[in-house]
Design a protein around this motif. Structure first.
Motif, PDB file in Angstrom:
ATOM      1  N   HIS A   1       0.842  -1.190   0.000  1.00 18.52           N
ATOM      2  CA  HIS A   1       0.000   0.000   0.000  1.00 18.52           C
ATOM      3  C   HIS A   1       0.881   1.244   0.000  1.00 18.52           C
ATOM      4  O   HIS A   1       1.705   1.438   0.901  1.00 18.52           O
ATOM      5  CB  HIS A   1      -0.915   0.028   1.228  1.00 18.52           C
ATOM      6  CG  HIS A   1      -1.833   1.216   1.253  1.00 18.52           C
ATOM      7  ND1 HIS A   1      -2.925   1.332   0.419  1.00 18.52           N
ATOM      8  CD2 HIS A   1      -1.806   2.349   2.005  1.00 18.52           C
ATOM      9  CE1 HIS A   1      -3.532   2.486   0.655  1.00 18.52           C
ATOM     10  NE2 HIS A   1      -2.872   3.132   1.606  1.00 18.52           N
TER      11      HIS A   1
ATOM     12  N   VAL B   1       8.976  -0.886  -9.174  1.00 23.55           N
ATOM     13  CA  VAL B   1       8.173   0.339  -9.226  1.00 23.55           C
ATOM     14  C   VAL B   1       8.189   0.876 -10.650  1.00 23.55           C
ATOM     15  O   VAL B   1       9.243   0.898 -11.306  1.00 23.55           O
ATOM     16  CB  VAL B   1       8.730   1.421  -8.272  1.00 23.55           C
ATOM     17  CG1 VAL B   1       7.903   2.701  -8.387  1.00 23.55           C
ATOM     18  CG2 VAL B   1       8.738   0.917  -6.833  1.00 23.55           C
ATOM     19  N   THR B   2       7.021   1.287 -11.136  1.00 20.54           N
ATOM     20  CA  THR B   2       6.943   1.908 -12.456  1.00 20.54           C
ATOM     21  C   THR B   2       6.272   3.275 -12.339  1.00 20.54           C
ATOM     22  O   THR B   2       5.406   3.489 -11.494  1.00 20.54           O
ATOM     23  CB  THR B   2       6.141   1.044 -13.455  1.00 20.54           C
ATOM     24  OG1 THR B   2       4.805   0.860 -12.957  1.00 20.54           O
ATOM     25  CG2 THR B   2       6.796  -0.309 -13.665  1.00 20.54           C
TER      26      THR B   2
ATOM     27  N   GLY C   1       4.117   3.354 -16.359  1.00 24.49           N
ATOM     28  CA  GLY C   1       4.402   2.097 -17.040  1.00 24.49           C
ATOM     29  C   GLY C   1       5.873   1.854 -17.307  1.00 24.49           C
ATOM     30  O   GLY C   1       6.246   0.775 -17.780  1.00 24.49           O
TER      31      GLY C   1
ATOM     32  N   ASP D   1       0.641   7.397 -13.401  1.00 18.81           N
ATOM     33  CA  ASP D   1       0.382   6.459 -12.313  1.00 18.81           C
ATOM     34  C   ASP D   1       1.702   5.905 -11.789  1.00 18.81           C
ATOM     35  O   ASP D   1       2.644   5.656 -12.550  1.00 18.81           O
ATOM     36  CB  ASP D   1      -0.483   5.297 -12.790  1.00 18.81           C
ATOM     37  CG  ASP D   1      -1.874   5.736 -13.228  1.00 18.81           C
ATOM     38  OD1 ASP D   1      -2.277   6.855 -12.858  1.00 18.81           O
ATOM     39  OD2 ASP D   1      -2.537   4.954 -13.939  1.00 18.81           O
TER      40      ASP D   1
ATOM     41  N   VAL E   1       3.123   2.636  -9.758  1.00 19.99           N
ATOM     42  CA  VAL E   1       2.712   1.281  -9.385  1.00 19.99           C
ATOM     43  C   VAL E   1       3.863   0.560  -8.698  1.00 19.99           C
ATOM     44  O   VAL E   1       4.977   0.500  -9.237  1.00 19.99           O
ATOM     45  CB  VAL E   1       2.267   0.464 -10.616  1.00 19.99           C
ATOM     46  CG1 VAL E   1       1.810  -0.929 -10.187  1.00 19.99           C
ATOM     47  CG2 VAL E   1       1.167   1.192 -11.367  1.00 19.99           C
TER      48      VAL E   1
ATOM     49  N   THR F   1       4.890  -3.158  -7.308  1.00 19.04           N
ATOM     50  CA  THR F   1       4.494  -4.564  -7.436  1.00 19.04           C
ATOM     51  C   THR F   1       5.456  -5.442  -6.657  1.00 19.04           C
ATOM     52  O   THR F   1       6.671  -5.389  -6.861  1.00 19.04           O
ATOM     53  CB  THR F   1       4.494  -5.002  -8.906  1.00 19.04           C
ATOM     54  OG1 THR F   1       3.640  -4.133  -9.666  1.00 19.04           O
ATOM     55  CG2 THR F   1       3.989  -6.438  -9.043  1.00 19.04           C
TER      56      THR F   1
ATOM     57  N   SER G   1       0.017  -5.798  -6.103  1.00 19.10           N
ATOM     58  CA  SER G   1       0.500  -4.453  -6.392  1.00 19.10           C
ATOM     59  C   SER G   1      -0.474  -3.393  -5.876  1.00 19.10           C
ATOM     60  O   SER G   1      -1.617  -3.691  -5.521  1.00 19.10           O
ATOM     61  CB  SER G   1       0.689  -4.276  -7.901  1.00 19.10           C
ATOM     62  OG  SER G   1      -0.557  -4.346  -8.567  1.00 19.10           O
ATOM     63  N   HIS G   2       0.001  -2.145  -5.845  1.00 17.99           N
ATOM     64  CA  HIS G   2      -0.840  -1.013  -5.509  1.00 17.99           C
ATOM     65  C   HIS G   2      -0.512   0.124  -6.459  1.00 17.99           C
ATOM     66  O   HIS G   2       0.654   0.369  -6.770  1.00 17.99           O
ATOM     67  CB  HIS G   2      -0.616  -0.562  -4.063  1.00 17.99           C
ATOM     68  CG  HIS G   2      -1.527   0.555  -3.657  1.00 17.99           C
ATOM     69  ND1 HIS G   2      -1.082   1.732  -3.089  1.00 17.99           N
ATOM     70  CD2 HIS G   2      -2.885   0.698  -3.761  1.00 17.99           C
ATOM     71  CE1 HIS G   2      -2.115   2.526  -2.850  1.00 17.99           C
ATOM     72  NE2 HIS G   2      -3.216   1.931  -3.249  1.00 17.99           N
ATOM     73  N   THR G   3      -1.547   0.782  -6.932  1.00 14.35           N
ATOM     74  CA  THR G   3      -1.383   1.887  -7.875  1.00 14.35           C
ATOM     75  C   THR G   3      -1.798   3.202  -7.241  1.00 14.35           C
ATOM     76  O   THR G   3      -2.892   3.307  -6.679  1.00 14.35           O
ATOM     77  CB  THR G   3      -2.231   1.656  -9.145  1.00 14.35           C
ATOM     78  OG1 THR G   3      -1.824   0.445  -9.773  1.00 14.35           O
ATOM     79  CG2 THR G   3      -2.061   2.818 -10.125  1.00 14.35           C
ATOM     80  N   LYS G   4      -0.908   4.173  -7.314  1.00 13.68           N
ATOM     81  CA  LYS G   4      -1.239   5.536  -6.907  1.00 13.68           C
ATOM     82  C   LYS G   4      -1.546   6.287  -8.204  1.00 13.68           C
ATOM     83  O   LYS G   4      -0.646   6.656  -8.961  1.00 13.68           O
ATOM     84  CB  LYS G   4      -0.048   6.179  -6.190  1.00 13.68           C
ATOM     85  CG  LYS G   4      -0.393   7.424  -5.405  1.00 13.68           C
ATOM     86  CD  LYS G   4      -1.107   7.079  -4.106  1.00 13.68           C
ATOM     87  CE  LYS G   4      -1.161   8.292  -3.185  1.00 13.68           C
ATOM     88  NZ  LYS G   4      -1.875   7.993  -1.924  1.00 13.68           N
ATOM     89  N   PHE G   5      -2.837   6.439  -8.485  1.00 12.71           N
ATOM     90  CA  PHE G   5      -3.256   7.050  -9.739  1.00 12.71           C
ATOM     91  C   PHE G   5      -2.797   8.513  -9.811  1.00 12.71           C
ATOM     92  O   PHE G   5      -2.996   9.283  -8.878  1.00 12.71           O
ATOM     93  CB  PHE G   5      -4.771   6.947  -9.906  1.00 12.71           C
ATOM     94  CG  PHE G   5      -5.255   5.534 -10.046  1.00 12.71           C
ATOM     95  CD1 PHE G   5      -5.103   4.846 -11.246  1.00 12.71           C
ATOM     96  CD2 PHE G   5      -5.839   4.877  -8.973  1.00 12.71           C
ATOM     97  CE1 PHE G   5      -5.532   3.533 -11.374  1.00 12.71           C
ATOM     98  CE2 PHE G   5      -6.277   3.569  -9.089  1.00 12.71           C
ATOM     99  CZ  PHE G   5      -6.114   2.896 -10.302  1.00 12.71           C
TER     100      PHE G   5
END
Length: 204
Positions: A113, A143-144, A147, A176, A178, A180, A186-190
């Motif tokens: 998170h 981490v991306t 992408g 974003d 991400v 993983t 994974s968790h994405t911070k938009f």
């Protein structure tokens, strides 16, 4: 291999039960992918090894897996059951009583998170040092940004420091972020990071 079972009395009278006993090798688990998932269960996994038999059961941490699908003598797929956080033994039980165990073969863990990203902006050229803080980050997490993979500078269970990748389009925009874990959770911070022109940096 199925064989006949014959019982013979001392007077040579006998009775045969055709193909009533089977010789089978003990199954062995070599690899499981992914190696972990959420304690709620429901993760699709592939178990690889040898001497698997159609109708085999999969047991993880003492609980039977669901949707066990026999692919071949070297591959079985299943859906993980709910389990306790931490490494759990994985057992393959063939229908004829033979079983094989991979100790700690699957690890239940919470999904990562992301709580905070600092700084939240940098130039499209990349190379901005960013600290991402949160919970349940695992060793070898990736981490991306938009992408694109980052370079990991340091990593702990609660924080990861990265260098941002360059933005291919070089066009200022929010992307974003991400994180993983190796178990694929994974968790994405938009729109968690903003690529801006250098003169805009002090706005964030």
């Amino acid at each position: 291999t199925w064989v006949d079972v014959v019982v013979t009395n001392p007077d040579n009278q006998n009775r045969k039960l055709p193909k009533s006993f089977v010789y089978s090798a003990k199954p062995k688990i070599d690899k499981i992918t992914p190696t972990g998932g959420n304690p709620a269960g429901g993760k699709e996994i592939t178990i690889m090894g040898y001497s698997f038999v159609e109708g085999a059961k999969v047991i993880i941490g003492g609980n039977p897996a669901a949707n066990v699908r026999f692919g071949s003598s070297g591959e079985i797929q299943a859906t993980t059951p709910p389990g306790k956080i931490g490494p759990q033994d994985v057992v393959i039980e063939n229908p004829y009583g033979q079983s094989g165990t991979l100790p700690g073969g699957f690890t239940y863990s919470e999904a990562p998170h992301i709580e905070n990203i600092s700084p939240i902006s940098g130039t499209p050229e990349g190379e901005t040092k960013v600290t991402i803080s949160g919970q349940w980050f695992m060793d070898k997490a990736t981490v991306t940004f938009g992408g694109n993979p980052t370079e990991i500078l340091s990593l702990s269970a609660n924080a990861v420091e990265v260098l941002t990748p360059p933005l291919i389009t070089r066009k200022p925009q929010a992307v974003d972020v991400v994180l993983t874990n190796p178990d694929e959770q994974s968790h994405t911070k938009f729109k968690g990071f903003i690529y801006t022109e250098a003169h805009q940096q002090n706005l964030y």
